[in-house]
Scaffold this active site. Structure first.
Site, PDB file in Angstrom:
ATOM      1  N   GLU A  42     -10.646 -21.921 -45.635  1.00  0.00           N
ATOM      2  CA  GLU A  42     -11.318 -21.906 -46.924  1.00  0.00           C
ATOM      3  C   GLU A  42     -10.398 -21.166 -47.891  1.00  0.00           C
ATOM      4  O   GLU A  42      -9.977 -20.041 -47.596  1.00  0.00           O
ATOM      5  CB  GLU A  42     -12.663 -21.170 -46.806  1.00  0.00           C
ATOM      6  CG  GLU A  42     -13.412 -21.206 -48.121  1.00  0.00           C
ATOM      7  CD  GLU A  42     -14.746 -20.454 -48.092  1.00  0.00           C
ATOM      8  OE1 GLU A  42     -15.186 -20.034 -47.009  1.00  0.00           O
ATOM      9  OE2 GLU A  42     -15.314 -20.301 -49.187  1.00  0.00           O
ATOM     10  N   ARG A 267     -12.162 -15.014 -31.759  1.00  0.00           N
ATOM     11  CA  ARG A 267     -11.430 -14.536 -32.943  1.00  0.00           C
ATOM     12  C   ARG A 267     -10.449 -13.456 -32.523  1.00  0.00           C
ATOM     13  O   ARG A 267     -10.751 -12.651 -31.651  1.00  0.00           O
ATOM     14  CB  ARG A 267     -12.386 -13.861 -33.917  1.00  0.00           C
ATOM     15  CG  ARG A 267     -13.243 -14.739 -34.727  1.00  0.00           C
ATOM     16  CD  ARG A 267     -14.077 -13.864 -35.666  1.00  0.00           C
ATOM     17  NE  ARG A 267     -13.417 -13.746 -36.952  1.00  0.00           N
ATOM     18  CZ  ARG A 267     -13.491 -14.691 -37.886  1.00  0.00           C
ATOM     19  NH1 ARG A 267     -14.175 -15.785 -37.678  1.00  0.00           N
ATOM     20  NH2 ARG A 267     -12.878 -14.539 -39.039  1.00  0.00           N
ATOM     21  N   LYS A 277     -11.594 -11.518 -44.575  1.00  0.00           N
ATOM     22  CA  LYS A 277     -11.046 -11.779 -45.902  1.00  0.00           C
ATOM     23  C   LYS A 277     -11.757 -10.944 -46.961  1.00  0.00           C
ATOM     24  O   LYS A 277     -11.142 -10.517 -47.931  1.00  0.00           O
ATOM     25  CB  LYS A 277     -11.140 -13.277 -46.221  1.00  0.00           C
ATOM     26  CG  LYS A 277      -9.999 -14.047 -45.568  1.00  0.00           C
ATOM     27  CD  LYS A 277      -9.932 -15.461 -46.055  1.00  0.00           C
ATOM     28  CE  LYS A 277     -10.932 -16.331 -45.353  1.00  0.00           C
ATOM     29  NZ  LYS A 277     -10.717 -17.774 -45.602  1.00  0.00           N
TER      30      LYS A 277
HETATM   31  P1  ATP Z   1     -13.402 -14.650 -42.788  1.00  0.00           P
HETATM   32  O1  ATP Z   1     -14.621 -14.537 -41.926  1.00  0.00           O
HETATM   33  O2  ATP Z   1     -12.497 -13.476 -42.757  1.00  0.00           O
HETATM   34  O3  ATP Z   1     -13.710 -15.106 -44.185  1.00  0.00           O
HETATM   35  P2  ATP Z   1     -13.003 -17.303 -41.935  1.00  0.00           P
HETATM   36  O4  ATP Z   1     -13.124 -17.613 -40.513  1.00  0.00           O
HETATM   37  O5  ATP Z   1     -14.168 -17.646 -42.801  1.00  0.00           O
HETATM   38  O6  ATP Z   1     -12.559 -15.814 -42.121  1.00  0.00           O
HETATM   39  P3  ATP Z   1     -11.461 -19.544 -42.733  1.00  0.00           P
HETATM   40  O7  ATP Z   1     -10.570 -19.732 -43.903  1.00  0.00           O
HETATM   41  O8  ATP Z   1     -12.711 -20.315 -42.679  1.00  0.00           O
HETATM   42  O9  ATP Z   1     -11.746 -17.987 -42.565  1.00  0.00           O
HETATM   43  O10 ATP Z   1     -10.624 -19.775 -41.402  1.00  0.00           O
HETATM   44  C1  ATP Z   1      -9.875 -20.938 -41.151  1.00  0.00           C
HETATM   45  C2  ATP Z   1      -9.722 -21.078 -39.676  1.00  0.00           C
HETATM   46  O11 ATP Z   1      -9.101 -19.930 -39.123  1.00  0.00           O
HETATM   47  C3  ATP Z   1     -11.062 -21.227 -39.013  1.00  0.00           C
HETATM   48  O12 ATP Z   1     -10.986 -22.281 -38.073  1.00  0.00           O
HETATM   49  C4  ATP Z   1     -11.305 -19.911 -38.356  1.00  0.00           C
HETATM   50  O13 ATP Z   1     -12.050 -20.071 -37.196  1.00  0.00           O
HETATM   51  C5  ATP Z   1      -9.882 -19.423 -38.069  1.00  0.00           C
HETATM   52  N1  ATP Z   1      -9.842 -17.960 -38.062  1.00  0.00           N
HETATM   53  C6  ATP Z   1     -10.189 -17.133 -39.063  1.00  0.00           C
HETATM   54  N2  ATP Z   1     -10.087 -15.845 -38.673  1.00  0.00           N
HETATM   55  C7  ATP Z   1      -9.652 -15.859 -37.387  1.00  0.00           C
HETATM   56  C8  ATP Z   1      -9.364 -14.857 -36.423  1.00  0.00           C
HETATM   57  N3  ATP Z   1      -9.484 -13.556 -36.696  1.00  0.00           N
HETATM   58  N4  ATP Z   1      -8.934 -15.247 -35.199  1.00  0.00           N
HETATM   59  C9  ATP Z   1      -8.800 -16.549 -34.921  1.00  0.00           C
HETATM   60  N5  ATP Z   1      -9.065 -17.539 -35.769  1.00  0.00           N
HETATM   61  C10 ATP Z   1      -9.495 -17.217 -37.004  1.00  0.00           C
HETATM   62 MG    MG Z   2     -14.919 -19.640 -42.888  1.00  0.00          MG
END
Ligand code: ATP
Ligand code: MG
Length: 571
Positions: A42, A267, A277
């Protein structure tokens, strides 16, 4: 959370359950032999090391099986998303070494199709327009232990729903006044199935579709269908989406469209780091760091600026593997992977961070010698270079003690040490500032017979120190970094404190008066070096003509212990 120690237990390419699932699907021909994954960020922040795990997994598995991996922006929320983030994400995925070829997609590309699918569900009696406010929807939803209650708007006719939904799209209603909801089951034990919201009204400008839309699909209504449209075979996501899988399946079943296989993994969490984020944005917005690319940030742009290599990060991601339980990985393991990579590739140079002047009294005034220095003992093909030596030098302040403690083998009054690639010197005098008593200069004598660092009479010294010729030295600013947080798990707010209360006030130390050997004159932003005995350093983009700025990437492991061990072996 469990603690994992990947260093001890995992070889470079451990197999893992996701690879096994794909192998099984290939054996059973479930997707006609295809492997097609995607990385779906995102665009509401910069990518961090946790995303790198997901990127390496998705692009890595596709490459391994001759498949494809798409880059798709999940841009369903216009309020928090920005073009700056899109651009940084593209740059970071490329930098990590992955290629989506011509498959760069946006969820917003599919808004019209998603809308049509919503109409299809309304016509099938599977979706309805609900007039409850967001707060009322929450109250009606129930809890884990109590079932929810049906919305009073649940049994609207198909005609009324179609009319209202079209008018929602046309902009007739204010934000938050209505939603489109799936008609599933308000008593489901899975809260995600209690008539989830599919569309909300948001009069907001989208970074790609502008003002075309004032209703936006929720992430849950968009995600599975985006994967379906792109023909994704293995939709790999993090564990918190396990409970959403039945909902994604429900949408795909009701619409009668192609089903990817969703697989959830853990994660990444890292000690002394936050990887949300929202928290990273707070650090940037409140000025706790200098920006998203501050070298203390766990963002890919921060790590890049710090001097981390894509190869080192990829090795780390491969070694930590994937599992079905969330744990926390030691930050020191990431540093270990970076150090290991830099050890192979970074040229060695001499730099003095906290200079102490040394005058070699018996060395001829005005004379300069060019001494041979090895660029990388790990890689003879990197050759040698010349380092100038002259009568006045700088050494590291901490390499001299007037009153040396036991086991301190470096320079001290009367003691002889080796100058790396040069001569044995002996300390013959100490000059102090009369006001403060601080040592400001040393006087030494050198032994001309020890050129190159060995005494023909077989005499040994217990330590070898680095140095820079004063007349030839290049001034530089060097920024030393330490953990951004003092607590191993700063995201744990169980003590009732905000994570920012655990910030390390000494995470950045700036040394303005460093002295570098002259070969670094031409160093360019991004170039990486090992400063002998000090660690790995990278040229910062703040570097300008006449102003070299370096970041310390990572320290050498156990610097002091190693030197003293080498000292003992020499002696
Ligand atoms: P946040 O919760 O910090 O906003 P997010 O998961 O919403 O992070 P996205 O931009 O949706 O962030 O993530 C894109 C991809 O990266 C998703 O498939 C997510 O599962 C993966 N991802 C994000 N953070 C991690 C992490 N700490 N470890 C492994 N994969 C991750
Ligand atoms: Mg997300």
């Amino acid at each position: 959370m469990s603690s994992t120690s990947p260093e001890a237990s995992q070889p470079d390419k451990p197999s893992h359950f996701i690879r096994e699932i794909i192998l099984e699907d290939l054996r059973t021909n479930r997707f006609g032999g295809r492997v097609h994954t995607r990385f779906p960020p995102e665009p509401n922040g910069y990518l961090h090391i946790g995303h790198a795990k997901s990127i390496c997994l998705n692009f890595g598995l596709a490459a391994e099986f001759g498949g494809k991996c798409n880059l798709r922006f999940d841009d369903t929320n216009p309020c928090k998303e920005e073009v700056e983030y899109v651009e940084s994400i593209i740059e970071d995925v490329r930098w990590l070494g992955f290629d989506w070829e011509d498959r760069l997609y946006y969820a917003s590309d599919y808004f019209e199709q998603l809308y049509q699918w919503a109409i299809q569900l309304i016509k099938a009696g599977k979706a309805y327009v609900c007039d409850l406010s967001p707060e009322e929807i929450r109250q009606y939803r129930g809890t884990l232990t109590e079932p929810g209650r049906n919305s009073p708007w649940r049994d609207r006719s198909v005609e009324e729903n179609l009319d209202l939904f079209q008018r929602m799209r046309a902009g007739e209603f204010p934000d938050g006044s209505r939603t489109l909801r799936a008609k599933i089951d308000m008593a489901s034990p899975n809260l995600n199935l209690r008539d989830p919201v599919m569309y909300r009204i948001l009069h907001a400008t989208h970074h790609r579709t502008g003002d075309k839309w004032c209703i936006y699909p929720t992430y849950d209504f968009a995600h599975g269908q985006c994967d379906s449209i792109e023909g994704i075979t293995h939709s790999i996501c993090t564990l918190e989406f396990e409970d959403h899988r039945p909902l994604y399946d429900w949408y795909l079943d009701q619409l009668g469209i192609y089903h990817p296989r969703q697989i959830e993994f853990d994660r990444l969490n890292l000690t002394y780091t936050v990887l949300s984020k929202r928290k990273l944005l707070t650090l940037v917005q409140k000025g706790y760091v200098r920006g998203w690319d501050d070298p203390r940030m766990p963002t890919l742009s921060g790590l890049r600026r710090r001097g981390y290599t894509p190869e080192g990060i990829r090795t780390f991601c491969s070694r930590i593997g994937v599992s079905k339980t969330n744990g926390i990985v030691e930050l020191s393991f990431l540093e270990h992977c970076i150090r290991e990579d830099l050890n192979k590739r970074a040229p060695r140079v001499m730099a003095v961070l906290r200079p102490l002047r040394v005058v070699i009294d018996n060395y001829p005034e005005g004379q300069t010698e060019e001494l041979d220095a090895v660029n990388n003992p790990e890689d003879p093909s990197m050759g040698t270079r010349k380092v100038p030596f002259s009568r006045v030098l700088y050494i590291e302040r901490e390499d001299f003690r007037e009153d040396p403690p036991k086991h301190y083998y470096r320079l001290a009054p009367g003691r002889e040490v080796r100058l790396r690639y040069a001569y044995f010197i002996r300390c013959t005098g100490v000059v102090k500032d009369p006001a403060t008593g601080e040592v400001v200069e040393l006087h030494c004598s050198y032994d001309p017979a020890t050129r190159g660092g060995n005494a023909p009479d077989g005499r040994k010294v217990k330590s070898t120190i680095h140095w820079v010729s004063a007349a030839h030295a290049i001034p530089a600013e060097v920024r030393l970094y330490d953990n951004l947080f003092l607590k191993p798990n700063p995201a744990d707010e169980s003590e009732g404190k905000d994570f920012t209360e655990y910030l390390n006030p000494e995470s950045l130390v700036v040394l303005e008066d460093c002295k570098l050997e002259p070969s670094l004159q031409t160093a360019q932003p991004g170039d990486r070096f090992q400063f002998e005995r000090l660690g790995y350093f990278c040229v910062d983009p703040d570097t300008a003509p006449g102003r070299l700025v370096f970041n310390r990437t990572v320290q050498l492991r156990d610097t002091l212990a190693k030197i003293e061990k080498a000292g003992k072996e020499n002696g």
